[in-house]
Structure formats: structure tokens, C-alpha cells
Design a protein around this motif. Structure first.
Motif, PDB file in Angstrom:
ATOM      1  N   TYR A 168       0.841  -1.207   0.000  1.00  0.00           N
ATOM      2  CA  TYR A 168       0.000   0.000   0.000  1.00  0.00           C
ATOM      3  C   TYR A 168       0.870   1.248   0.000  1.00  0.00           C
ATOM      4  O   TYR A 168       0.627   2.193  -0.770  1.00  0.00           O
ATOM      5  N   ASP A 169       1.898   1.269   0.847  1.00  0.00           N
ATOM      6  CA  ASP A 169       2.753   2.445   0.928  1.00  0.00           C
ATOM      7  C   ASP A 169       3.518   2.673  -0.364  1.00  0.00           C
ATOM      8  O   ASP A 169       3.747   3.824  -0.781  1.00  0.00           O
ATOM      9  N   LEU A 170       3.919   1.581  -1.019  1.00  0.00           N
ATOM     10  CA  LEU A 170       4.640   1.717  -2.296  1.00  0.00           C
ATOM     11  C   LEU A 170       3.730   2.302  -3.366  1.00  0.00           C
ATOM     12  O   LEU A 170       4.133   3.208  -4.127  1.00  0.00           O
ATOM     13  N   VAL A 171       2.485   1.803  -3.428  1.00  0.00           N
ATOM     14  CA  VAL A 171       1.528   2.349  -4.399  1.00  0.00           C
ATOM     15  C   VAL A 171       1.258   3.821  -4.090  1.00  0.00           C
ATOM     16  O   VAL A 171       1.206   4.663  -4.990  1.00  0.00           O
ATOM     17  N   ALA A 172       1.091   4.145  -2.782  1.00  0.00           N
ATOM     18  CA  ALA A 172       0.847   5.535  -2.392  1.00  0.00           C
ATOM     19  C   ALA A 172       2.022   6.415  -2.779  1.00  0.00           C
ATOM     20  O   ALA A 172       1.835   7.558  -3.231  1.00  0.00           O
ATOM     21  N   LEU A 173       3.247   5.900  -2.623  1.00  0.00           N
ATOM     22  CA  LEU A 173       4.447   6.644  -2.990  1.00  0.00           C
ATOM     23  C   LEU A 173       4.431   7.020  -4.469  1.00  0.00           C
ATOM     24  O   LEU A 173       4.682   8.181  -4.839  1.00  0.00           O
ATOM     25  N   ILE A 174       4.104   6.058  -5.308  1.00  0.00           N
ATOM     26  CA  ILE A 174       4.129   6.290  -6.761  1.00  0.00           C
ATOM     27  C   ILE A 174       2.979   7.193  -7.185  1.00  0.00           C
ATOM     28  O   ILE A 174       3.166   8.167  -7.951  1.00  0.00           O
ATOM     29  N   LEU A 196       1.414  15.167   0.109  1.00  0.00           N
ATOM     30  CA  LEU A 196       0.418  14.214  -0.387  1.00  0.00           C
ATOM     31  C   LEU A 196       0.665  12.817   0.179  1.00  0.00           C
ATOM     32  O   LEU A 196      -0.281  12.097   0.520  1.00  0.00           O
ATOM     33  N   LEU A 197       1.937  12.448   0.283  1.00  0.00           N
ATOM     34  CA  LEU A 197       2.263  11.101   0.755  1.00  0.00           C
ATOM     35  C   LEU A 197       1.889  10.933   2.231  1.00  0.00           C
ATOM     36  O   LEU A 197       1.377   9.876   2.637  1.00  0.00           O
ATOM     37  N   ILE A 198       2.135  11.947   3.052  1.00  0.00           N
ATOM     38  CA  ILE A 198       1.742  11.876   4.485  1.00  0.00           C
ATOM     39  C   ILE A 198       0.229  11.730   4.595  1.00  0.00           C
ATOM     40  O   ILE A 198      -0.282  10.923   5.389  1.00  0.00           O
ATOM     41  N   LEU A 199      -0.510  12.502   3.765  1.00  0.00           N
ATOM     42  CA  LEU A 199      -1.967  12.406   3.799  1.00  0.00           C
ATOM     43  C   LEU A 199      -2.444  11.021   3.376  1.00  0.00           C
ATOM     44  O   LEU A 199      -3.370  10.455   3.981  1.00  0.00           O
ATOM     45  N   ALA A 200      -1.825  10.457   2.366  1.00  0.00           N
ATOM     46  CA  ALA A 200      -2.252   9.145   1.858  1.00  0.00           C
ATOM     47  C   ALA A 200      -1.926   8.030   2.842  1.00  0.00           C
ATOM     48  O   ALA A 200      -2.758   7.164   3.119  1.00  0.00           O
ATOM     49  N   MET A 201      -0.689   8.030   3.359  1.00  0.00           N
ATOM     50  CA  MET A 201      -0.291   6.963   4.279  1.00  0.00           C
ATOM     51  C   MET A 201      -1.010   7.079   5.624  1.00  0.00           C
ATOM     52  O   MET A 201      -1.540   6.095   6.156  1.00  0.00           O
ATOM     53  N   GLY A 202      -1.021   8.296   6.209  1.00  0.00           N
ATOM     54  CA  GLY A 202      -1.707   8.475   7.494  1.00  0.00           C
ATOM     55  C   GLY A 202      -3.206   8.313   7.363  1.00  0.00           C
ATOM     56  O   GLY A 202      -3.853   7.641   8.177  1.00  0.00           O
ATOM     57  N   GLY A 203      -3.772   8.906   6.309  1.00  0.00           N
ATOM     58  CA  GLY A 203      -5.216   8.801   6.116  1.00  0.00           C
ATOM     59  C   GLY A 203      -5.668   7.382   5.904  1.00  0.00           C
ATOM     60  O   GLY A 203      -6.707   6.964   6.419  1.00  0.00           O
ATOM     61  N   GLY A 204      -4.901   6.619   5.162  1.00  0.00           N
ATOM     62  CA  GLY A 204      -5.267   5.223   4.921  1.00  0.00           C
ATOM     63  C   GLY A 204      -5.337   4.423   6.211  1.00  0.00           C
ATOM     64  O   GLY A 204      -6.275   3.645   6.434  1.00  0.00           O
ATOM     65  N   ARG A 205      -4.347   4.623   7.046  1.00  0.00           N
ATOM     66  CA  ARG A 205      -4.320   3.885   8.320  1.00  0.00           C
ATOM     67  C   ARG A 205      -5.488   4.276   9.228  1.00  0.00           C
ATOM     68  O   ARG A 205      -6.146   3.415   9.815  1.00  0.00           O
ATOM     69  N   PHE A 206      -5.758   5.584   9.338  1.00  0.00           N
ATOM     70  CA  PHE A 206      -6.812   6.011  10.251  1.00  0.00           C
ATOM     71  C   PHE A 206      -8.207   5.731   9.697  1.00  0.00           C
ATOM     72  O   PHE A 206      -9.135   5.464  10.458  1.00  0.00           O
ATOM     73  N   LEU A 207      -8.365   5.737   8.384  1.00  0.00           N
ATOM     74  CA  LEU A 207      -9.643   5.336   7.804  1.00  0.00           C
ATOM     75  C   LEU A 207      -9.904   3.857   8.043  1.00  0.00           C
ATOM     76  O   LEU A 207     -11.033   3.447   8.331  1.00  0.00           O
ATOM     77  N   TYR A 208      -8.837   3.056   7.974  1.00  0.00           N
ATOM     78  CA  TYR A 208      -8.982   1.618   8.236  1.00  0.00           C
ATOM     79  C   TYR A 208      -9.380   1.388   9.688  1.00  0.00           C
ATOM     80  O   TYR A 208     -10.261   0.576   9.987  1.00  0.00           O
ATOM     81  N   ARG A 209      -8.731   2.130  10.579  1.00  0.00           N
ATOM     82  CA  ARG A 209      -9.080   1.977  12.002  1.00  0.00           C
ATOM     83  C   ARG A 209     -10.526   2.390  12.252  1.00  0.00           C
ATOM     84  O   ARG A 209     -11.259   1.720  12.979  1.00  0.00           O
ATOM     85  N   ALA A 210     -10.961   3.515  11.650  1.00  0.00           N
ATOM     86  CA  ALA A 210     -12.334   3.979  11.837  1.00  0.00           C
ATOM     87  C   ALA A 210     -13.329   2.947  11.292  1.00  0.00           C
ATOM     88  O   ALA A 210     -14.372   2.684  11.917  1.00  0.00           O
ATOM     89  N   TRP A 211     -12.997   2.358  10.157  1.00  0.00           N
ATOM     90  CA  TRP A 211     -13.881   1.336   9.571  1.00  0.00           C
ATOM     91  C   TRP A 211     -13.980   0.118  10.475  1.00  0.00           C
ATOM     92  O   TRP A 211     -15.066  -0.419  10.716  1.00  0.00           O
TER      93      TRP A 211
END
Length: 620
Positions: free
Chosen positions: A27-33, A126-141
Motif C-alpha cells: 500500500y505504501d509503495l503504491v501511495a508513494l508512486i 500528499l504522501l503523508i496524507l495518503a499513508m496516514g489517512g489510509g491507516r486512520f480510515l482503516y481503524r475507523a472502519w
């Protein structure tokens, strides 16, 4: 078979861990690209020229080898997305920030064309938003999937206190099927109307009864461990009187130190309602007094003696000698100290304070620097008639012999634990304690090197013979709860508080003082009974209170100072020193010694003797 099964489980757990880490890193690699190309896209106003697209894809050859090792080295894949926290966000910011810096340096050092400077700035954001947001959205879900259905289940509860502890408590309770948080109450007006994790702060604590009825709440959790004992006590009393079931959380110091967690919510006890401000001790002074020295405690198996021993152990004495007549009580305290203070040299001595030879043997063998004399008979009605002479022997003769052994062994200080019942005594027990006070005062006046100090205080909650355990037993049996008189009052303090103040008095005393502990306001025993009935979940209709009349030797109230005494303040707010009458003359001591050798024929003779040695004694 068990070994094979455990091996399979371990293998599955390991494979699961590898799988989760692989998914997270992918996930982080895809977010990076994606974020790298999105930065180009934003840079060119959502219309990316072909030559810059090719440059962006080509520059990934630098980007990926820089970022991927940083992600792993920063520990991003040691955490679990289900429990993503601010610590994970911090790791993301650090690794992405460092990666962005290294990438910018590499681009400028290699002179790579087609990488605008704005892209180097946009990409980390953008990368901080994608990586951090992904983790916290998963936790919220996950939280919604696991706990969303709990919002309408469980028992309704109000939380008193919208501070840090209240916030943490809400987070835990929102995952519990047992509770549903209906609202918060806090005395800070600035917080009213706001929300904490979706829970509204309804108003101040004084509105508790209103909101309990409005929200149909039957439970209250007091989450204010850092406020004063008076504020906390007032809130608990209000809840108890309203018929609410009251729970509380551990003390803030325990929470922050990690000794306990918020999941250890417990029912409020009477000790919480009567709770007092914590004792401030001179830790440095007590350490100098106790550390690396031998300390002896008599009556070490009793409620006060055992707590004294625990408090003394905190200051690392070289040796702690526990002197106790009850083998079982001594065994219990020995087992406790083996668990809680395994490195402390604890000597458990079975002995009677009236046994002169045994005392001399023990003092000669261990040479204590300090002695705390807590051994005594304390039960007023039990000592009033048939056991009166035993009270005299144990409380007076025992104190005398301990004091003499201490002086002969060169003890620096001896602290006598006395009682408020020694003031204007009306019973045998209180009179014998007053005689014990006069004995050590006489020895202090005679000199000899040892400093004799008296500490006088009232009842302690939960001590042996205390009224509280009796009330609890009566409630458990279905009542009634028996109180001797509707107007009887007593001073109360907690056992640890009393023990700590005894140590502080021992530090401050120079010999001859009678220290009086600040017992606060007196409490009606019938009010204690009512509070305990409510805390146990009953009403007075279910568990009635019966008045049985004053027992032999019992007074309606206890004084802490005799009428002809006055107190002077000390540097410690909870300790005052009594300026008592002059110590008894030498003839008084000699007369007492002769009386102790020949017991009177009956109880009337014993009480007549007590009145001769303690003129203020007025037997009922």
C-alpha cells in the motif's frame, strides 16, 4: 500432538504477520508512486505534458530506493493498522520528511531533468496524507464494524469529568458491550455544549440528578482523579443520595505510571466518599531517618502496625523487625512482604510485649535505631469488664517494658501509637492508653538517651475492630444495620494516611511531644451506615437501621485534646503538637509499678485504680 498443534499455530501466526506487513508495504509503495505522479499533475494544473510524465516515471528509479528502506527502518510495519495512533503518524512524518530531503538532494546532485521544485514540496505532503489517512480510515472502519452496534446497547452511564481521564475512559467504554455513555458532566463552563468522541458535555456536576432522570441513567463514573478530595467526595455523595450506582477510576498517578488501566473501573467504596487529601511527606527527611537502619514495629500483624511496616519498607531500611504475638498474623505479613519487598531483610519475631526477657533478647540481637509501638488492645466494650486487667497489662505494662528495653538498647526514638479515647477517658481501654502516654512521658523526663514520642489519632477505616466491616457483614446478611445511637460521632481517617503521619511525627519529634493528627470533620456513624447501604445497592427500607444504645464505656463523641491542653502548629499541615500537662512524678511511676504487680480482686477495684492514676477518668 500438543507440540505439533502449537507449532502449526506459531507458523500460521508468523505467516499472518508476514502477509500483513507485505500488504502494508505494498500500500505504501503504491501511495508513494501515485502521490509522486499526482504532484506532477497538480503542478501542471491537472494537465500533465507527456515529457514531464516520462520524467516523473523515470525519476521513480531514485524515489523508490530512497523511501522503501526508510519506511522499514522507521518501524512503520511493526504497528497494527487496527490500532493506528499518533505514534504511527509521527513515524510517517519523520520517514517521509527524511525521504523528501534525500530525494531533493539526489535530484540536484545528479542533475536529473524534468523534476520541478514544487513537485519536491507537494509530494511529501500528499504522501503523508495518503499513508496516514489510509491507516486512520482503516481503524475507523474497523471500529465501526466491531463497535458501531454497541452505541445503542449496554447500560446508560454518565461520566463526571471531561478531562484527560474522561476522554480515555470514553474511548474504552465505547468498545464495551456493557456500557453506553449518555453524557459528560464537568464544572468548567467553557466545555459545556461541546463533545468528546461524539459524547456531549451536558453541564456541571451539580446538574447530575437532572441529567440522570432526563437520560434515564442509573450509573455514574467519577473520572476526576486529579481534583481535590473534597470535590470528588461531594460528587460521590450527591450521586449516592440520588440513588445512582457510583463507580470510579484509579488515581491519576497510578494511571500515568502504568500500574493500572482505565479498564479497572470499580465500585465506589465508603473510603472514597470519606477520602481525604493525600499526605505530603518529607521523603528526604524520612529517608535519612529510616534508610539503611534497623526499624522495629510491635503489633506488626495488626491493621496499623502492618501498614506502618509497609510505609517504612518504602524507605529501604537495612532491616525491618516485625514483632507480633499472633503467629497467624505474623505469617500473613511475612508472606506479603516476600511478594512485595523481596529484596528487603525482614525479620519476623513472635513475642509478647509483656514478656520482658523476650524483649531484651530481641532488642539485644537486632539493636533497632527506631521503634514504633503499635501493639495494644483497642476494642472498647471487650476490654471494659471481664478483660479489663488484660487491657491494663497489655497497654500499660507492655508499653513500659517495650520502652525500657528500647532505652537499655540505646534506641534513638520510640513512637507510641495512642488514641483519641485517651482524652478525658470514660472507658478502660482509653484510660490504659492515657496511662501508657504518661509512662513514656515519665521516661522521657528521666532522660537516658531515647526520645519518646506519642502520636494520637481517632478511628481508621477498615482497621481491626472498625465499625465498617461490621456494617458490611450486616448488609450481606440482609440487615438490620445496628448503630448504638443516632447522634454518635467519630473522627475517621484512612489507614495509609494514619501510618504516613505517624512516620512524619517520628521524624519531627524530639522527645516528649504528643502529636495530634488532623482528623478533619467528625462524621455521624448513622450517616456512614446510610451511605454504605446505598453504596451496596439497597435502600433503608430494604436494609433498616436499628439503634441499640451506647455500649459499656462508649461516648457519644471523642475529643482529640484534653480540656487542659492546647495545640501548637507544626511545619506539617496535618500535624499539631499538644502542650500537655507536666509528666508524672517519680512517685507516680513507683506506685504504678507496685499496682501492676498485684491485680485487684474485681473490675470495680481495677477501675478505682485507674481513676487513681488518671484523675480525669470518669467511668460510665
Amino acid at each position: 500432538m500438543p507440540d505439533s498443534h502449537q507449532g502449526d499455530s506459531a507458523q500460521k501466526a508468523f505467516l499472518g504477520l508476514i502477509s500483513r506487513r507485505f500488504i502494508a508495504s505494498a500500500y505504501d509503495l503504491v501511495a508513494l508512486i501515485v502521490c509522486w505522479l499526482a504532484a506532477y499533475w497538480l503542478r501542471f494544473n491537472l494537465s500533465l505534458p507527456d515529457e514531464y510524465l516520462r520524467a516523473g516515471l523515470f525519476s521513480l528509479a531514485i524515489l523508490v530506493p530512497v523511501y522503501v528502506p526508510l519506511f522499514w527502518l522507521s518501524g512503520l510495519y511493526r504497528g497494527i493498522w487496527r490500532y493506528a495512533s499518533l505514534m504511527d503518524l509521527r513515524r510517517i512524518i519523520v520517514s517521509v520528511g527524511l525521504g523528501g530531503l534525500v530525494t531533493a538532494v539526489a535530484v540536484f546532485m545528479t542533475g536529473m531533468p524534468g523534476v520541478p521544485r514544487s513537485v519536491l514540496v507537494l509530494h511529501p505532503i500528499l504522501l503523508i496524507l495518503a499513508m496516514g489517512g489510509g491507516r486512520f480510515l482503516y481503524r475507523a472502519w474497523k471500529d465501526r464494524c466491531l463497535y458501531g452496534h454497541l452505541a445503542l446497547s449496554g447500560e446508560s452511564v454518565l461520566i463526571l469529568g471531561a478531562g484527560e481521564v474522561g476522554e480515555r475512559l470514553i474511548r474504552e467504554l465505547q468498545r464495551s458491550p456493557q456500557w453506553r455513555v449518555a453524557g459528560l458532566l464537568d464544572n468548567d463552563p467553557a466545555k459545556h455544549g461541546r463533545e468528546v468522541h461524539g459524547v456531549k458535555i451536558r453541564g456541571d456536576i451539580a446538574s447530575m440528578v437532572h441529567w440522570a432522570k432526563e437520560l434515564e441513567v442509573g450509573h455514574v463514573i467519577v473520572a476526576m482523579p486529579s481534583v481535590s478530595a473534597a470535590v470528588r467526595r461531594g460528587a460521590m455523595e450527591q450521586a449516592v443520595q440520588a440513588g445512582l450506582k457510583v463507580l470510579t477510576v484509579p488515581a491519576l498517578d497510578d494511571l500515568l505510571s502504568g500500574r493500572v488501566s482505565l479498564s479497572q473501573i470499580r465500585q465506589v467504596e465508603l473510603e472514597d466518599i470519606l477520602g481525604r487529601e493525600p499526605v505530603q511527606l518529607d521523603d528526604a527527611g524520612l529517608s535519612r531517618l529510616i534508610a539503611e537502619r534497623t526499624i522495629l514495629v510491635t503489633g506488626a500483624g495488626g491493621s496499623i502496625g502492618s501498614e506502618l511496616a509497609r510505609q517504612i519498607a518504602r524507605f529501604a531500611p537495612r532491616q525491618l523487625v516485625l514483632f507480633e504475638v499472633s503467629e497467624f498474623a505474623l505469617y500473613q505479613i511475612e508472606q506479603e512482604f516476600r511478594r512485595t519487598f523481596p529484596g528487603l531483610d525482614v525479620v519476623c519475631v513472635v513475642g509478647d510485649v509483656k514478656d520482658e526477657a523476650r524483649l531484651q533478647q530481641v532488642f539485644a540481637a537486632y539493636r533497632p535505631a527506631l521503634v514504633f509501638h503499635a501493639a495494644a488492645y483497642k476494642h472498647v466494650p471487650l476490654m471494659e469488664s471481664a478483660n479489663a486487667w488484660e487491657a491494663v497489662r497489655n497497654n500499660v505494662l507492655g508499653t513500659w517494658r517495650v520502652a525500657m528495653a528500647a532505652r537499655q538498647a540505646g534506641v534513638e526514638k520510640m513512637v507510641l501509637i495512642s488514641t483519641d479515647k485517651a482524652v478525658n477517658p470514660t472507658n478502660v481501654m482509653g484510660t490504659t492508653k492515657r496511662m501508657a502516654e504518661r509512662v513514656v512521658q515519665s521516661l522521657e523526663q528521666a532522660g537516658g538517651g531515647t526520645q519518646f514520642i506519642v502520636v494520637r489519632f481517632g478511628n481508621v477505616l477498615g482497621s481491626n475492630g472498625s465499625v465498617i466491616p461490621t456494617f458490611r457483614e450486616q448488609i450481606a446478611r440482609g440487615g438490620p444495620v445496628t448503630v448504638t445511637h443516632p447522634d454518635i460521632i467519630r473522627y475517621f481517617m484512612l489507614i495509609p494516611e494514619a501510618a504516613q503521619l505517624v512516620l512524619q511525627a517520628g521524624l519531627m519529634g524530639n522527645g516528649g511531644e504528643i502529636f495530634v493528627l488532623d482528623m478533619g470533620e467528625p462524621v455521624k456513624i448513622v450517616d456512614l451506615a446510610r451511605d454504605l447501604i446505598r453504596l451496596s445497592g439497597f435502600t433503608e427500607e430494604e436494609i433498616p437501621i436499628e439503634f441499640t444504645g451506647l455500649r459499656p464505656g462508649e461516648k457519644l463523641y471523642e475529643e482529640l485534646l484534653a480540656d487542659n491542653e492546647m495545640t501548637l502548629p507544626t511545619p506539617h499541615a496535618k500535624l499539631r503538637v499538644a502542650k500537655a500537662e507536666s509528666a508524672p512524678e517519680e512517685a507516680w511511676i513507683g506506685d504504678l509499678a507496685r499496682w501492676l504487680e498485684t491485680p485487684p480482686a474485681d473490675v470495680a477495684g481495677i477501675k478505682a485504680g485507674l481513676a487513681r492514676f488518671v484523675p480525669e477518668y470518669r467511668p460510665q
